[in-house]
Design a protein around this motif. Structure first.
Motif, PDB file in Angstrom:
ATOM      1  N   CYS A 102       0.873  -1.185   0.000  1.00  0.00           N
ATOM      2  CA  CYS A 102       0.000   0.000   0.000  1.00  0.00           C
ATOM      3  C   CYS A 102       0.912   1.237   0.000  1.00  0.00           C
ATOM      4  CB  CYS A 102      -0.912   0.017   1.221  1.00  0.00           C
ATOM      5  SG  CYS A 102      -1.730  -1.576   1.555  1.00  0.00           S
ATOM      6  N   ALA A 103       0.795   2.068  -1.017  1.00  0.00           N
ATOM      7  CA  ALA A 103       1.721   3.199  -1.170  1.00  0.00           C
ATOM      8  C   ALA A 103       0.955   4.513  -1.220  1.00  0.00           C
ATOM      9  CB  ALA A 103       2.546   3.031  -2.445  1.00  0.00           C
ATOM     10  N   GLY A 104       1.697   5.605  -0.882  1.00  0.00           N
ATOM     11  CA  GLY A 104       1.153   6.960  -1.011  1.00  0.00           C
ATOM     12  C   GLY A 104       0.107   7.320   0.013  1.00  0.00           C
ATOM     13  N   ILE A 105       0.309   6.935   1.273  1.00  0.00           N
ATOM     14  CA  ILE A 105      -0.657   7.225   2.341  1.00  0.00           C
ATOM     15  C   ILE A 105      -0.177   8.482   3.075  1.00  0.00           C
ATOM     16  CG2 ILE A 105      -1.756   6.346   4.426  1.00  0.00           C
ATOM     17  CD1 ILE A 105      -1.077   3.519   3.372  1.00  0.00           C
ATOM     18  N   ARG A 106      -0.945   9.521   3.002  1.00  0.00           N
ATOM     19  CA  ARG A 106      -0.584  10.786   3.643  1.00  0.00           C
ATOM     20  C   ARG A 106      -1.240  10.869   5.025  1.00  0.00           C
ATOM     21  NH1 ARG A 106       1.994  14.240   0.371  1.00  0.00           N
ATOM     22  NH2 ARG A 106       1.521  15.985   1.782  1.00  0.00           N
ATOM     23  N   VAL A 107      -0.398  11.185   6.031  1.00  0.00           N
ATOM     24  CA  VAL A 107      -0.840  11.216   7.428  1.00  0.00           C
ATOM     25  C   VAL A 107      -0.396  12.535   8.050  1.00  0.00           C
ATOM     26  CG1 VAL A 107      -0.727  10.051   9.670  1.00  0.00           C
ATOM     27  CG2 VAL A 107      -0.624   8.709   7.555  1.00  0.00           C
ATOM     28  N   ALA A 108      -1.283  13.123   8.872  1.00  0.00           N
ATOM     29  CA  ALA A 108      -0.956  14.371   9.563  1.00  0.00           C
ATOM     30  C   ALA A 108      -0.004  14.103  10.721  1.00  0.00           C
ATOM     31  CB  ALA A 108      -2.232  15.040  10.072  1.00  0.00           C
ATOM     32  N   VAL A 109       0.949  15.007  10.929  1.00  0.00           N
ATOM     33  CA  VAL A 109       1.933  14.897  11.997  1.00  0.00           C
ATOM     34  C   VAL A 109       1.408  15.613  13.242  1.00  0.00           C
ATOM     35  CG1 VAL A 109       4.290  15.457  12.709  1.00  0.00           C
ATOM     36  CG2 VAL A 109       3.816  14.757  10.340  1.00  0.00           C
ATOM     37  N   PRO A 110       1.430  14.949  14.425  1.00  0.00           N
ATOM     38  CA  PRO A 110       0.944  15.626  15.640  1.00  0.00           C
ATOM     39  C   PRO A 110       1.886  16.771  16.054  1.00  0.00           C
ATOM     40  CG  PRO A 110       1.947  13.520  16.190  1.00  0.00           C
ATOM     41  CD  PRO A 110       1.889  13.577  14.687  1.00  0.00           C
ATOM     42  N   LYS A 111       1.303  17.828  16.606  1.00  0.00           N
ATOM     43  CA  LYS A 111       2.064  18.996  17.047  1.00  0.00           C
ATOM     44  C   LYS A 111       2.036  19.049  18.567  1.00  0.00           C
ATOM     45  CE  LYS A 111       2.940  20.482  12.882  1.00  0.00           C
ATOM     46  NZ  LYS A 111       4.328  20.499  12.347  1.00  0.00           N
ATOM     47  N   GLY A 112       3.241  18.945  19.167  1.00  0.00           N
ATOM     48  CA  GLY A 112       3.332  18.997  20.621  1.00  0.00           C
ATOM     49  C   GLY A 112       2.629  17.819  21.250  1.00  0.00           C
ATOM     50  N   LYS A 113       1.797  18.102  22.279  1.00  0.00           N
ATOM     51  CA  LYS A 113       1.067  17.059  22.982  1.00  0.00           C
ATOM     52  C   LYS A 113      -0.284  16.773  22.349  1.00  0.00           C
ATOM     53  CE  LYS A 113       3.231  18.050  27.456  1.00  0.00           C
ATOM     54  NZ  LYS A 113       2.980  18.385  28.895  1.00  0.00           N
ATOM     55  N   LYS A 114      -0.618  17.510  21.324  1.00  0.00           N
ATOM     56  CA  LYS A 114      -1.920  17.333  20.682  1.00  0.00           C
ATOM     57  C   LYS A 114      -1.866  16.148  19.720  1.00  0.00           C
ATOM     58  CE  LYS A 114      -5.441  19.839  18.048  1.00  0.00           C
ATOM     59  NZ  LYS A 114      -5.769  21.119  17.358  1.00  0.00           N
TER      60      LYS A 114
END
Length: 261
Positions: free
Chosen positions: A225-237
């Motif tokens: 499975c390729a090309g999966i975009r995921v958001a990066v957590p910021k700080g403790k959130k």
């Protein structure tokens, strides 16, 4: 006065038979009788009757035997290929086999830390959906290993438990993938500090096919499975789960003796 008869001057070349025989008898001194002429039938040459001879048997040469063996081997091979093709066609008509389908339904990056020495610590929650489109075929899976990478760097490893995938069934598998202190290139470390990252997920397992009471030998299956975009957590959130619903490519890996295809 009576007339005189004078003999002819020329002798008679063919004297009478009796006279000639008498002369011959006199000449031989009476010691035997001369065979009569023409010869009797018993004195003729008896020619044997012609009888046709049977044809001589031809000896098979070594070259002829080799040629016959090669012809038989070719015929047997062609027959086996035809039988295999017929069996495959009958199997396809009866069962209509299809590969299982996999897709990434949910990915959540809960932890991502990149140290100054370019070491990565991460944690992901992953949900993978498996679908069996067959009406008569059941898949039996061994435990499934999962690996997550980003730009070739190891981003986490995990596993799914094995299960039996029933006919026309959809199963959602959930697991957690972790990595701790994995070293990456500086360029990759810079990419991981952005707001989103692109991931590749690979699944690998062994699966067998069940047709009624018949079970086949398990074969290797690899899912990419390729090309999966995921958001990066910021700080403790914690970032919210991504639902990419990315379809995956399924590769069946057959092993014949020492070679894997």
């Amino acid at each position: 006065m009576a007339d005189r008869v004078y003999p002819s001057a020329k002798p008679n070349p063919n004297p009478p038979q009796s006279a000639a025989n008498g002369a011959a008898t006199a000449t031989n001194g009476g010691g035997g009788t001369q065979p009569s002429f023409p010869p009797t039938k018993s004195q003729l040459y008896n020619r044997p009757m012609y009888r046709p001879q049977p044809p001589a048997k031809r000896r098979r040469t070594r070259r002829g035997c080799c040629r016959a063996c090669c012809c038989w081997l070719v015929l047997i091979l062609i027959s086996l290929i035809i039988l295999a093709a017929l069996a495959g066609g009958i199997f396809y008509i009866l069962y209509r086999p299809q590969r299982p389908n996999f897709s990434v339904s949910s990915v959540q990056l809960t932890t991502l830390n990149v140290s100054a020495s370019n070491q990565v610590t991460s944690k992901l929650n992953i949900a993978v959906t498996a679908r069996n489109p067959n009406k008569k075929i059941v898949f039996v899976y061994d435990p499934i290993s999962i690996s997550v990478t980003s730009d070739g760097a190891d981003f986490g490893d995990g596993s799914f438990p094995g299960f039996v995938h029933q006919k026309k069934n959809t199963t959602v598998m959930r697991t957690t993938a972790n990595s701790s202190g994995q070293s990456v290139d500086p360029s990759v470390a810079v990419t991981l500090k952005k707001s989103t990252v692109t991931l590749d997920i690979d699944l690998e397992t062994k699966a067998g096919v069940k047709l009624g009471g018949l079970k086949t030998k398990k074969m290797k299956i690899r899912v990419h499975c390729a090309g999966i975009r995921v958001a990066v957590p910021k700080g403790k959130k914690t970032s919210s789960p991504s639902t990419p619903d990315v379809s995956c490519k399924v590769k069946l890996r057959f092993k014949i003796w020492k070679w894997t295809f």
